[in-house]
Design an enzyme around this catalytic site. Structure first.
Site, PDB file in Angstrom:
ATOM      1  N   HIS A  24      16.356  -7.026   5.422  1.00  0.00           N
ATOM      2  CA  HIS A  24      15.856  -8.020   6.388  1.00  0.00           C
ATOM      3  C   HIS A  24      16.886  -8.451   7.442  1.00  0.00           C
ATOM      4  O   HIS A  24      16.985  -9.630   7.783  1.00  0.00           O
ATOM      5  CB  HIS A  24      15.308  -9.240   5.651  1.00  0.00           C
ATOM      6  CG  HIS A  24      14.042  -8.971   4.877  1.00  0.00           C
ATOM      7  ND1 HIS A  24      13.171  -7.959   5.201  1.00  0.00           N
ATOM      8  CD2 HIS A  24      13.498  -9.598   3.798  1.00  0.00           C
ATOM      9  CE1 HIS A  24      12.147  -7.979   4.347  1.00  0.00           C
ATOM     10  NE2 HIS A  24      12.321  -8.949   3.481  1.00  0.00           N
ATOM     11  N   GLU A  74       3.268  -8.070   4.815  1.00  0.00           N
ATOM     12  CA  GLU A  74       4.171  -7.831   5.951  1.00  0.00           C
ATOM     13  C   GLU A  74       3.862  -6.490   6.618  1.00  0.00           C
ATOM     14  O   GLU A  74       4.222  -5.443   6.085  1.00  0.00           O
ATOM     15  CB  GLU A  74       5.623  -7.814   5.456  1.00  0.00           C
ATOM     16  CG  GLU A  74       6.014  -8.989   4.582  1.00  0.00           C
ATOM     17  CD  GLU A  74       7.157  -8.644   3.621  1.00  0.00           C
ATOM     18  OE1 GLU A  74       8.217  -8.196   4.083  1.00  0.00           O
ATOM     19  OE2 GLU A  74       6.979  -8.807   2.413  1.00  0.00           O
ATOM     20  N   HIS A  98       6.982 -12.780   7.745  1.00  0.00           N
ATOM     21  CA  HIS A  98       7.043 -12.933   6.294  1.00  0.00           C
ATOM     22  C   HIS A  98       6.332 -14.183   5.772  1.00  0.00           C
ATOM     23  O   HIS A  98       6.907 -14.941   4.968  1.00  0.00           O
ATOM     24  CB  HIS A  98       8.529 -12.970   5.916  1.00  0.00           C
ATOM     25  CG  HIS A  98       8.864 -12.373   4.604  1.00  0.00           C
ATOM     26  ND1 HIS A  98       8.418 -12.894   3.409  1.00  0.00           N
ATOM     27  CD2 HIS A  98       9.622 -11.297   4.281  1.00  0.00           C
ATOM     28  CE1 HIS A  98       8.898 -12.166   2.417  1.00  0.00           C
ATOM     29  NE2 HIS A  98       9.630 -11.192   2.918  1.00  0.00           N
TER      30      HIS A  98
HETATM   31  C1  BGC Z   1      11.119  -7.618   0.093  1.00  0.00           C
HETATM   32  C2  BGC Z   1      11.570  -8.141  -1.244  1.00  0.00           C
HETATM   33  C3  BGC Z   1      12.494  -9.285  -1.036  1.00  0.00           C
HETATM   34  C4  BGC Z   1      11.796 -10.343  -0.235  1.00  0.00           C
HETATM   35  C5  BGC Z   1      12.749 -11.424   0.130  1.00  0.00           C
HETATM   36  C6  BGC Z   1      10.368  -8.708   0.746  1.00  0.00           C
HETATM   37  O1  BGC Z   1       9.936  -8.291   1.994  1.00  0.00           O
HETATM   38  O2  BGC Z   1      10.362  -6.457  -0.025  1.00  0.00           O
HETATM   39  O3  BGC Z   1      12.185  -7.143  -2.014  1.00  0.00           O
HETATM   40  O4  BGC Z   1      12.945  -9.817  -2.258  1.00  0.00           O
HETATM   41  O5  BGC Z   1      11.231  -9.812   0.934  1.00  0.00           O
HETATM   42  O6  BGC Z   1      12.133 -12.590   0.293  1.00  0.00           O
END
Ligand code: BGC
Length: 344
Positions: A101, A304, A171
């Site tokens: 991310h 997402e 998210h």
């Molecule tokens: C990921 C997860 C991660 C999370 C974090 C998701 O998009 O796929 O693995 O723990 O985001 O908040």
């Protein structure tokens, strides 16, 4: 449709943050922060349908990307490094060995510049060359529009002055019922394929058919049914659902259904032109959110729309490298419906 603006505190670094409320004639509201271009609340038929925090401190202290726009590269980049045009770029490993991310301080932690054109909230962020180890100045824009039929339309665009990987997503964690977990929610995912991953959730390049497995949501079923399958290696390793479903293996910019979450008569469909959708059932969440509400494991379901994880390392995956002069435009739509209020 109206857009109003109120103060939402000041970051630890001293930057003022604002909350923008988009309201339609039905009273549906999308409350968006210029911090992280974050969806703070989505009020549909009087109920807030997403997880979030009441104050900026919650967002600054939290580590679950709740409601935020994610970048420069959403999801994982294996071993926190990549090569581009013969040069190796090193990133911050914040997910075991991998970069997740965007790195240490992704776009979710930035204060974006906000404006409106009366109809849409427009948020801009300039990610400078070298930020988090990525090459090129990247100009990013997120626009939010709330329609009169209760869809929140998010458009993500970017332009760069040097080749760079880009994978923008958003998210929000949905909980349509207000229950402690989403285990009783029905989920339908419009795909029977995922990118195969190892125990660290890093793709190995293979694509697998998940029909008839616990990750199969081609027909709607309860999230809890999948989560309780302790025999599933995939569910065990991820501690729940945390997988990239394949919507298309090209970039044809077709907006299509990605997933529908429902609880009673209320449903939320996510549509996107992105080639994948990560379904994540908040497998590691432990925090206190809006109104003192405990946000524990499985308290929300993130949907997402995204490019495939670790695309930079897989030539067979849809390309994630943006070139100077090339357009980058992606759309994610959050459409609410209530089947009992539909006229026939
Ligand atoms: C990921 C997860 C991660 C999370 C974090 C998701 O998009 O796929 O693995 O723990 O985001 O908040």
């Amino acid at each position: 449709m109206t857009i109003s603006k109120t103060p939402f505190g000041t970051t630890k670094a001293g930057k003022p943050v604002h909350l923008y409320t988009l309201t339609n004639a039905n009273g549906t509201e999308a409350r968006i922060l210029d911090y992280g271009a974050t969806i703070q609340s989505l009020i549909y038929q009087g109920e807030d349908r997403v997880l979030g925090y009441d104050d900026l401190e919650g967002y600054e202290n939290g580590d679950a990307y709740i409601g935020a726009v994610i970048g420069r590269v959403g999801n994982r980049i294996g071993e926190a490094q990549f090569e581009l045009d013969g040069k190796t770029y090193s990133l911050f490993a914040n997910n075991g060995l991998h970069c997740n991310h965007g790195g240490k301080e992704g776009f979710d932690r930035k204060v974006w510049t906000a404006g409106t054109d009366g109809r849409r909230l427009i948020l801009d962020y300039l990610s400078p060359d070298g930020e988090e180890g990525f090459p090129g100045n990247l100009k990013v824009r997120a626009t939010y529009e709330l329609t009169e039929d209760d869809a929140l339309i998010l458009k993500l665009s970017a332009e760069t002055d040097a080749p760079t990987p880009v994978n923008l997503t958003c998210h929000p964690y949905f909980n349509l019922s207000g229950e402690d977990t989403v285990k009783n929610h029905d989920l339908q995912v419009y795909s029977d394929l995922i990118t195969n991953c190892d125990e660290t959730l890093l793709p190995d390049g293979a694509i697998v058919d998940i029909q008839h497995s616990s990750l199969d949501f081609t027909k709607k079923k309860k999230i809890g049914e999948a989560l309780s399958d302790t025999h599933s290696r995939r569910i065990r390793e991820a501690r729940g659902i945390d997988h990239n479903y394949i919507l298309s293996d090209d970039f044809q910019n077709r907006i299509q259904n990605a997933a529908t979450l429902s609880s009673g008569p209320v449903s939320l469909t996510v549509l996107t032109d992105q080639p994948g959708v990560q379904i994540y059932t908040a497998n590691w969440l432990d925090d206190i959110g809006k109104g003192g509400r405990r946000m524990g494991n499985y308290s929300g379901c993130a949907i997402e729309g995204q490019g495939w994880p670790d695309s930079i390392h897989h030539a067979s995956f849809p390309n994630c490298v943006l070139e100077p002069g090339e357009p980058y435009n992606r759309t994610i739509i959050y459409q609410f419906e209530n089947e009992s209020s539909q006229s026939d």
